[in-house]
Design an enzyme around this catalytic site. Structure first.
Site, PDB file in Angstrom:
ATOM      1  N   LYS A 227       1.511  24.463  26.493  1.00  0.00           N
ATOM      2  CA  LYS A 227       0.608  24.670  25.352  1.00  0.00           C
ATOM      3  C   LYS A 227       0.723  23.574  24.299  1.00  0.00           C
ATOM      4  O   LYS A 227       1.688  22.815  24.264  1.00  0.00           O
ATOM      5  CB  LYS A 227       0.807  26.076  24.767  1.00  0.00           C
ATOM      6  CG  LYS A 227       0.112  27.118  25.664  1.00  0.00           C
ATOM      7  CD  LYS A 227       0.120  28.510  25.125  1.00  0.00           C
ATOM      8  CE  LYS A 227      -0.652  29.424  26.114  1.00  0.00           C
ATOM      9  NZ  LYS A 227      -0.473  30.839  25.840  1.00  0.00           N
ATOM     10  N   ARG A 262       4.886  33.441  31.939  1.00  0.00           N
ATOM     11  CA  ARG A 262       3.614  33.043  32.578  1.00  0.00           C
ATOM     12  C   ARG A 262       3.546  31.518  32.560  1.00  0.00           C
ATOM     13  O   ARG A 262       3.506  30.914  31.483  1.00  0.00           O
ATOM     14  CB  ARG A 262       2.463  33.672  31.776  1.00  0.00           C
ATOM     15  CG  ARG A 262       1.088  33.388  32.326  1.00  0.00           C
ATOM     16  CD  ARG A 262       0.014  34.023  31.436  1.00  0.00           C
ATOM     17  NE  ARG A 262      -1.320  33.756  31.939  1.00  0.00           N
ATOM     18  CZ  ARG A 262      -2.006  32.646  31.675  1.00  0.00           C
ATOM     19  NH1 ARG A 262      -1.485  31.708  30.909  1.00  0.00           N
ATOM     20  NH2 ARG A 262      -3.218  32.486  32.175  1.00  0.00           N
TER      21      ARG A 262
HETATM   22  N1  HH2 Z   1      -2.421  32.135  27.753  1.00  0.00           N
HETATM   23  C1  HH2 Z   1      -3.555  31.669  28.301  1.00  0.00           C
HETATM   24  C2  HH2 Z   1      -4.387  32.530  29.040  1.00  0.00           C
HETATM   25  N2  HH2 Z   1      -4.054  33.807  29.258  1.00  0.00           N
HETATM   26  N3  HH2 Z   1      -2.561  35.589  28.937  1.00  0.00           N
HETATM   27  C3  HH2 Z   1      -1.450  36.081  28.400  1.00  0.00           C
HETATM   28  N4  HH2 Z   1      -1.107  37.361  28.586  1.00  0.00           N
HETATM   29  N5  HH2 Z   1      -0.607  35.304  27.637  1.00  0.00           N
HETATM   30  C4  HH2 Z   1      -0.874  33.998  27.400  1.00  0.00           C
HETATM   31  O1  HH2 Z   1      -0.076  33.324  26.684  1.00  0.00           O
HETATM   32  C5  HH2 Z   1      -2.075  33.440  27.953  1.00  0.00           C
HETATM   33  C6  HH2 Z   1      -2.913  34.300  28.732  1.00  0.00           C
HETATM   34  C7  HH2 Z   1      -3.928  30.255  28.097  1.00  0.00           C
HETATM   35  O2  HH2 Z   1      -3.416  29.438  29.106  1.00  0.00           O
HETATM   36  P1  HH2 Z   1      -4.226  28.983  30.421  1.00  0.00           P
HETATM   37  O3  HH2 Z   1      -4.610  30.161  31.250  1.00  0.00           O
HETATM   38  O4  HH2 Z   1      -3.407  27.964  31.102  1.00  0.00           O
HETATM   39  O5  HH2 Z   1      -5.508  28.222  29.857  1.00  0.00           O
HETATM   40  P2  HH2 Z   1      -7.048  28.606  29.706  1.00  0.00           P
HETATM   41  O6  HH2 Z   1      -7.149  29.783  28.808  1.00  0.00           O
HETATM   42  O7  HH2 Z   1      -7.669  27.358  29.119  1.00  0.00           O
HETATM   43  O8  HH2 Z   1      -7.596  28.927  31.065  1.00  0.00           O
END
Ligand code: HH2
Length: 284
Positions: A227, A262
């Site tokens: 992040k 995660r």
């Molecule tokens: N972070 C992201 C998405 N979903 N869900 C939970 N429970 N906790 C988190 O910290 C979280 C999440 C963001 O990361 P990522 O899926 O890599 O990116 P994007 O939202 O751009 O797909």
């Protein structure tokens, strides 16, 4: 308060927390996620990546079909379903670990469960009552995350009097709501929502005080992987270069009692978690 079960089982899944924190692998089937957007242009490649995560030691694979990066626009349910369902169907029955669906939309969640997903990861913490009803009816575990604002606006000016106290209080209310809707305590995971309507300072504060979240009586999930705040501190502009910064936060989260981390880099973070577990058990 009754102790949480070490072995959590439900129709379609099982998680064993007896040996310390588990790794949830991130599988985004989106064109625009901040780190792995466009990585899997078709379902076949996404399925292969999910199977590889399981082989590397992931305990859960989290499928996402809508980016929630700062500024992202919502993706219609039909499009999320079109992206996610073939991947979930391709993984179900082959992967051997539970599949979670990262969505705020109850129709997408229902289609994902129908296709073989058995955990719901909801960054709005069951804002839509239909999501709560679905989780209760299908007995799926749920991740309840804190966010200030919406992905489109959340980073414009996040503000808190006391970020930890406010996030704790929100999560307790949402966990109580989930239980009141018939979702068992063992199947509820609380997530401080690192990066969701938070400055770097807020994220650091939450990680510093993470132990307090585990003391609430529900299990905790933490998502720091690659992040932006890690980029700000380490000077790594490219999300993929944030592996070592991520490793530090994963180690600290695991040491502070998180039950699930995660992450994008499953193999590396499985090693990190194994080391934290080994040090913890040496002290027993
Ligand atoms: N972070 C992201 C998405 N979903 N869900 C939970 N429970 N906790 C988190 O910290 C979280 C999440 C963001 O990361 P990522 O899926 O890599 O990116 P994007 O939202 O751009 O797909």
């Amino acid at each position: 308060m009754a102790a949480l079960c070490q072995l959590v089982t439900w129709p379609g899944g099982q998680l064993d927390f007896s040996r310390g924190p588990l790794v949830m692998g991130i599988l985004n089937v989106t064109p625009d996620s901040f780190s792995d957007g466009g990585a899997y242009p078709d379902a076949k490649r996404a399925v292969a990546a999910g199977l590889e995560m399981a082989a590397q030691g992931a305990a859960i694979v989290d499928v996402g079909a809508e980016s929630t990066r700062p500024g992202a626009e919502p993706v219609p349910a039909e499009e999320q379903i079109r992206r996610a369902v073939p991947v979930i169907e391709g993984l179900a029955g082959r992967i051997g670990i539970p599949i979670s669906m990262d969505t705020t939309d109850a129709a997408v969640a229902a289609a994902a469960v129908e296709a073989g997903a058995s955990i719901l990861n909801d960054i709005t913490a069951l804002a839509d009552e239909r999501m709560a009803r679905l989780a209760a009816e299908k007995e799926t575990p749920v991740v309840l995350m804190h966010m200030q604002g919406t992905p489109r606006t959340m980073q414009s000016r996040p503000q808190y009097e006391d970020v930890t106290a406010e996030v704790l209080s929100f999560l307790v209310k949402r966990a109580q709501y989930a239980e009141s809707m018939g979702i068992a305590r063992d199947r509820i995971f609380l997530d401080p929502g690192i990066g969701f309507g938070k400055t770097t300072e807020h994220n650091l504060q939450l990680l510093h005080q993470l132990r307090q979240f585990g003391e609430l009586g529900w299990r905790v999930l933490v998502g720091t992987s690659r992040k932006r705040f890690i980029g700000e501190i380490t000077g790594r502009r490219e999300p993929k270069e944030r592996l070592w910064g991520t490793a530090a936060t994963v180690a600290m989260a695991a040491a502070a009692g998180a039950s699930i981390v995660r992450v994008h880099d499953v193999a590396a973070m499985v090693d990190v978690v194994k080391m934290v577990r080994a040090v913890h058990s040496a002290n027993k």
